[in-house]
Design an enzyme around this catalytic site. Sequence first.
Site, short mmCIF file in Angstrom:
data_model
loop_
_atom_site.label_atom_id
_atom_site.label_comp_id
_atom_site.label_asym_id
_atom_site.label_seq_id
_atom_site.Cartn_x
_atom_site.Cartn_y
_atom_site.Cartn_z
N SER A 189 -71.66 130.22 44.01
CA SER A 189 -71.24 129.79 45.35
C SER A 189 -71.93 130.59 46.43
CB SER A 189 -69.74 130.02 45.54
OG SER A 189 -69.01 129.45 44.54
N HIS A 220 -76.21 124.14 43.05
CA HIS A 220 -74.84 124.38 43.51
C HIS A 220 -74.14 123.07 43.81
CE1 HIS A 220 -72.06 126.17 46.81
NE2 HIS A 220 -71.45 126.17 45.64
N GLU A 280 -76.87 121.79 46.41
CA GLU A 280 -77.82 122.72 47.02
C GLU A 280 -78.75 123.22 45.93
OE1 GLU A 280 -75.65 124.82 50.85
OE2 GLU A 280 -75.13 125.60 48.87
N ASN A 337 -71.66 126.86 52.23
CA ASN A 337 -70.57 127.83 52.18
C ASN A 337 -70.64 128.84 53.33
OD1 ASN A 337 -69.12 126.83 50.08
ND2 ASN A 337 -70.02 128.16 48.51
N1 3HC Z 1 -62.50 114.56 39.66
C1 3HC Z 1 -62.98 113.29 39.59
N2 3HC Z 1 -62.71 112.33 40.50
C2 3HC Z 1 -61.90 112.68 41.51
C3 3HC Z 1 -61.35 113.96 41.68
C4 3HC Z 1 -61.69 114.93 40.68
N3 3HC Z 1 -61.23 116.19 40.74
N4 3HC Z 1 -60.59 113.98 42.80
C5 3HC Z 1 -60.68 112.76 43.34
N5 3HC Z 1 -61.45 111.97 42.58
C6 3HC Z 1 -61.82 110.57 42.83
C7 3HC Z 1 -60.63 109.68 42.73
O1 3HC Z 1 -60.43 109.24 41.40
C8 3HC Z 1 -61.03 108.53 43.66
O2 3HC Z 1 -61.93 107.64 42.99
P1 3HC Z 1 -61.89 106.05 43.25
O3 3HC Z 1 -61.86 105.86 44.75
O4 3HC Z 1 -63.14 105.53 42.63
O5 3HC Z 1 -60.65 105.58 42.60
C9 3HC Z 1 -61.85 109.21 44.74
O6 3HC Z 1 -62.27 110.48 44.19
C10 3HC Z 1 -61.01 109.46 46.00
O7 3HC Z 1 -59.86 110.19 45.60
P2 3HC Z 1 -58.41 109.98 46.20
O8 3HC Z 1 -58.25 108.54 46.59
O9 3HC Z 1 -57.43 110.58 45.27
O10 3HC Z 1 -58.35 110.93 47.46
P3 3HC Z 1 -59.27 111.06 48.73
O11 3HC Z 1 -59.83 109.77 49.20
O12 3HC Z 1 -58.47 111.88 49.66
O13 3HC Z 1 -60.50 111.95 48.23
C11 3HC Z 1 -61.49 114.06 47.91
C12 3HC Z 1 -60.30 113.18 47.59
C13 3HC Z 1 -62.76 113.45 47.32
C14 3HC Z 1 -61.22 115.40 47.26
C15 3HC Z 1 -61.64 114.16 49.48
O14 3HC Z 1 -60.42 114.51 50.05
C16 3HC Z 1 -62.69 115.18 49.91
O15 3HC Z 1 -63.88 114.92 49.90
N6 3HC Z 1 -62.20 116.39 50.31
C17 3HC Z 1 -63.09 117.45 50.78
C18 3HC Z 1 -63.61 118.20 49.57
C19 3HC Z 1 -64.62 119.26 49.95
O16 3HC Z 1 -64.93 119.51 51.12
N7 3HC Z 1 -65.17 119.92 48.93
C20 3HC Z 1 -66.14 120.97 49.11
C21 3HC Z 1 -65.50 122.26 48.79
S1 3HC Z 1 -66.63 123.62 48.95
C22 3HC Z 1 -67.25 123.81 47.40
O17 3HC Z 1 -66.88 123.16 46.45
C23 3HC Z 1 -68.29 124.86 47.23
C24 3HC Z 1 -67.80 125.97 46.38
O18 3HC Z 1 -68.91 126.81 46.10
C25 3HC Z 1 -66.70 126.79 47.01
#
Ligand code: 3HC
Length: 302
Positions: free
Chosen positions: A130, A151, A163, A201
């Site tokens: 990360s 990443h 990334e 990040n």
């Molecule tokens: N694994 C697989 N699929 C998943 C999932 C998971 N953990 N979580 C959600 N999904 C899928 C669902 O099945 C759904 O698929 P479908 O539409 O085809 O049925 C789709 O994603 C949308 O899910 P939901 O309807 O349950 O919920 P949302 O529309 O609210 O989406 C989310 C959920 C994709 C997590 C969205 O809220 C989002 O993009 N959130 C922001 C996440 C973010 O910013 N992540 C970056 C974090 S930083 C990082 O990771 C870097 C690290 O180094 C710290």
Amino acid sequence: MVPSGGRGNGSGRIGTVGVVGLGTMGAGIVEVFAKAGLSVVGVDGTPELAERGKGFLTTSTGKAVARGRLSEQDQKALLDRVTWTASVTDLADVDLVIEAIPERLEFKIDLFSKLDDIVRPDTILASNTSSLSLTTIAAATKHPERVIGMHFFNPAPVLALVEVISTLFTDTKLVREVRDLATRLGKKPVVVGDRAGFVANALLITYLARAIRLYETGSVSREDLDNAMRVGAGFPMGPLTLSDLIGLDVVKEVCDVLYEATKDPSAAPPALLQQMVTAGRLGRKTGQGFYDYGPDADESEQ
Ligand code: 3HC
């Protein structure tokens, strides 16, 4: 130059991938590769952890079947493309290894120097770190030119960003190859240099730290703080919900690295974040973070 193993150039030569570390990110990365038709060897420290990784993949693909996004036949084919093991020596013949173990530099250096002796000379060694220094990890290997960052973002099967992180050592052909591979996986790669937190990040985690500090003041409820950014700024999740998704331990680790590198006070881990990590409230993965995720939790909290 990456030593040639005679398997041709370009991302098309990559057919078998090893993923080391099968937590949330590692299991998600396994899913991404297996879904794209590649063979995957999933590795974790013990047979129980490898089995847990298998469980994550079965559950995640099972949800896709339940939502009608994947047929049962395709789920079976996807699961059959993955083998699970507790031994890194099983990576002797893979084309690419992605490391997704906990964010401790000494663990990563140890793993990469072991991999150096196990894999073929033309195998690419990638880290999903990360924020840690990829240059330091590469420098600990015999062939730093084949070390690169790949990443992924949580949830890896859903978010398109990858990334691709290069260091001063990294072969430019390798950067192209890994960028093409990410595109082949259906992802959107961006190529970035090796600096603390890379790009996403460095910006995102500082924002999360600021949000936690604001919450600490007691001037706003967690729901109103999250809604301000979700509804008001169009983010898919508010910052406290997102911190719970990422894992508060991971948020704190990235804060530590950013603060150490920049001395920017806004990147310093907030006291509340540190206390929650010490108390084992790490977010979704432990069932409790800024919100509760246990079986009895109120739906509106999640
Ligand atoms: N694994 C697989 N699929 C998943 C999932 C998971 N953990 N979580 C959600 N999904 C899928 C669902 O099945 C759904 O698929 P479908 O539409 O085809 O049925 C789709 O994603 C949308 O899910 P939901 O309807 O349950 O919920 P949302 O529309 O609210 O989406 C989310 C959920 C994709 C997590 C969205 O809220 C989002 O993009 N959130 C922001 C996440 C973010 O910013 N992540 C970056 C974090 S930083 C990082 O990771 C870097 C690290 O180094 C710290």
